[in-house]
Motif scaffolding. Sequence first.
Motif, PDB file in Angstrom:
ATOM      1  N   ALA A  84       3.529 -16.169  11.014  1.00 46.75           N
ATOM      2  CA  ALA A  84       5.096 -16.075  11.191  1.00 46.75           C
ATOM      3  C   ALA A  84       5.117 -15.317  12.595  1.00 46.75           C
ATOM      4  CB  ALA A  84       5.740 -15.045   9.982  1.00 46.75           C
ATOM      5  N   MET A  85       4.331 -14.097  12.775  1.00 48.88           N
ATOM      6  CA  MET A  85       4.233 -13.529  14.072  1.00 48.88           C
ATOM      7  C   MET A  85       3.758 -14.590  15.376  1.00 48.88           C
ATOM      8  SD  MET A  85       3.193  -9.690  12.960  1.00 48.88           S
ATOM      9  CE  MET A  85       2.975  -9.074  14.741  1.00 48.88           C
ATOM     10  N   SER A  86       2.761 -15.415  15.069  1.00 44.62           N
ATOM     11  CA  SER A  86       2.382 -15.998  15.936  1.00 44.62           C
ATOM     12  C   SER A  86       3.371 -17.412  16.318  1.00 44.62           C
ATOM     13  CB  SER A  86       0.853 -16.874  15.544  1.00 44.62           C
ATOM     14  OG  SER A  86       1.276 -17.716  14.720  1.00 44.62           O
TER      15      SER A  86
ATOM     16  N   ALA B 200       8.182 -14.715  14.965  1.00 38.93           N
ATOM     17  CA  ALA B 200       8.950 -13.749  13.964  1.00 38.93           C
ATOM     18  C   ALA B 200       8.461 -12.462  14.440  1.00 38.93           C
ATOM     19  CB  ALA B 200       8.635 -14.119  12.611  1.00 38.93           C
ATOM     20  N   SER B 201       9.145 -11.196  13.977  1.00 38.07           N
ATOM     21  CA  SER B 201       8.676 -10.140  13.988  1.00 38.07           C
ATOM     22  C   SER B 201       8.005  -9.712  12.858  1.00 38.07           C
ATOM     23  CB  SER B 201      10.066  -9.097  14.011  1.00 38.07           C
ATOM     24  OG  SER B 201      10.662  -9.190  12.438  1.00 38.07           O
TER      25      SER B 201
ATOM     26  N   ALA C  21       2.027  -8.573  19.957  1.00 36.97           N
ATOM     27  CA  ALA C  21       2.474  -9.735  20.329  1.00 36.97           C
ATOM     28  C   ALA C  21       1.652 -10.459  21.445  1.00 36.97           C
ATOM     29  CB  ALA C  21       3.929  -9.786  20.955  1.00 36.97           C
ATOM     30  N   GLN C  22       1.131  -9.430  22.473  1.00 41.24           N
ATOM     31  CA  GLN C  22       0.275  -9.758  23.488  1.00 41.24           C
ATOM     32  C   GLN C  22      -0.787 -10.452  23.152  1.00 41.24           C
ATOM     33  OE1 GLN C  22      -0.173  -6.512  25.965  1.00 41.24           O
ATOM     34  NE2 GLN C  22       1.368  -7.118  27.181  1.00 41.24           N
TER      35      GLN C  22
ATOM     36  N   ARG D  80      -2.807 -17.795  21.400  1.00 40.68           N
ATOM     37  CA  ARG D  80      -2.022 -19.035  21.653  1.00 40.68           C
ATOM     38  C   ARG D  80      -2.466 -19.864  22.815  1.00 40.68           C
ATOM     39  NH1 ARG D  80       2.735 -17.688  19.364  1.00 40.68           N
ATOM     40  NH2 ARG D  80       3.375 -16.701  21.357  1.00 40.68           N
ATOM     41  N   GLU D  81      -2.702 -18.967  23.967  1.00 37.88           N
ATOM     42  CA  GLU D  81      -2.825 -19.649  25.328  1.00 37.88           C
ATOM     43  C   GLU D  81      -4.432 -20.452  25.370  1.00 37.88           C
ATOM     44  OE1 GLU D  81      -0.112 -16.725  27.829  1.00 37.88           O
ATOM     45  OE2 GLU D  81      -2.283 -16.592  28.023  1.00 37.88           O
TER      46      GLU D  81
END
Length: 352
Positions: A188-190, A193-194, A252-253, A259-260
Motif C-alpha cells: 500500500a505504501m509503495s 498510502a501512508s 517513502a524515499q 520503484r525507480e
Amino acid sequence: MNVRIALTGFGNVGQGLATLLRDRNELYERRYGVRFTLTGVRDRSGAVTDPHGLDFAALLHAKSEQGTVAAGANDMERDVPTFLEASQAQILVEAASTNYVDAEPGWSYVLGAIDRGMDVVVASKGSLALHWNELMGAAKAAGRHVLYSATVGSPVPSLQLAERVLVGADILGFEGILNATSHQILTAMSQGASYAEGVRQAQEMGMAETDPTLDVDGWDAAAKVLIVANAVFGSSLRLDDVRRQGIRGVGAQELERAREANEVIKLIGRARLVDGKVVASVAPEQRSLDDPLGRLRGDAMGIVFDTEPLGRMAATDEPAGGYGGGVTTAMTVIRDLINLARDRGWTRPPTA
Ligand code: HSE
C-alpha cells in the motif's frame, strides 16, 4: 466417524473454523467419512462445552451478539483440565491470540491436552516459538501428534512442500514472505498510502494480529522462520536466534528508490544452513519484480526452498478473499485436522 474438537480462541480463526465446519462438514463426511464436532469452545470471557457437539450457528450468533460464546447458562471457569475433561475431545485446536512472553493462555491448554492423551492442532505461534523442544518432547513421549501448518503463513504449504515433496532432496535454506500484514502495508505504501492507512487496510482484511506490532516489528515473521527452520532442519532455534528487523524503518524515499529501479521492498524471512548451523533472519529487502517473491501481490505470501539437486522450489498463494483472513487460516487448520484424522485411521479411503 465423529471427531470431537476442543477449541481455544474464538477470534477470526476460531470463528472461521466454526463457519467452515458448519458449511463443509457434510462434504467431509461424504468425501472422507469424517465429521468434526466442536465439543468445547473457550474465548476470553469463558467457555462452553457439550460432549455431544455444540451448534456452530449458535456459537457464531452468541459471539456476534454478546461478544462471547460463554454468555449462556453453560459458562465455565478457565480451568484447563476441567474444560478439556468436559469437552471429551480427541483433538485440541489452539487458536487463541498469541504472545511471545509466556505463550499463554495457549501453552497451558496445549500441555494439558497432551497430558490427557489428546492430539493437538496449533494455529497460534506462541507455544511453538517459545517452547519448541518441550512441546515436541512431550508429544513424542506421549505418542501424540502435533500439527501446526496453520502457524507458518497459511495456506501456503510450506511444511508439506519441505517434508513430503522435497523429502529425498537436501534443503540448503529457504526464504519467504511470511507475514501478510507487513506485506500489505509495504505494498500500500509503495502505491502512495501512508503507513497508518496500510495498517488499517490490513486490519480490515482480517490478517493483522490483535496487536499489529507483532506484524510490523517482524515478530510474526520471525516466529514463522523459527517454526519452518526447526521443522525442516531439526534445529532448536529460539526466537532470540532469529535476527529481526521490521518494516517501521522503511520510508517513502526507500520505496521511491526501489520503484525507480522497477523493484519492490518486501519483508523477507530466511534461514540457511551455514557450516552445519542454522542462520535465520527477518528484514526488509529490495527485490526484482521477476523474483518469485518480488512479484507477489500485497495480500499474498510465499516461500522458496533452495535445494540440491532440484534447485529452487516455490509455493505461493493468491488468497481468494470472500470469507476473510481468519477463514484462510481456518482452512489450513482443517487441512491439519483431516490429515490427522487420516493418520489416526479415523477416515475411510476415498470412494469413487
Ligand atoms: N498476522 C499474520 C500475518 C497472520 O499478517 O501474516 C497470521 O499468521
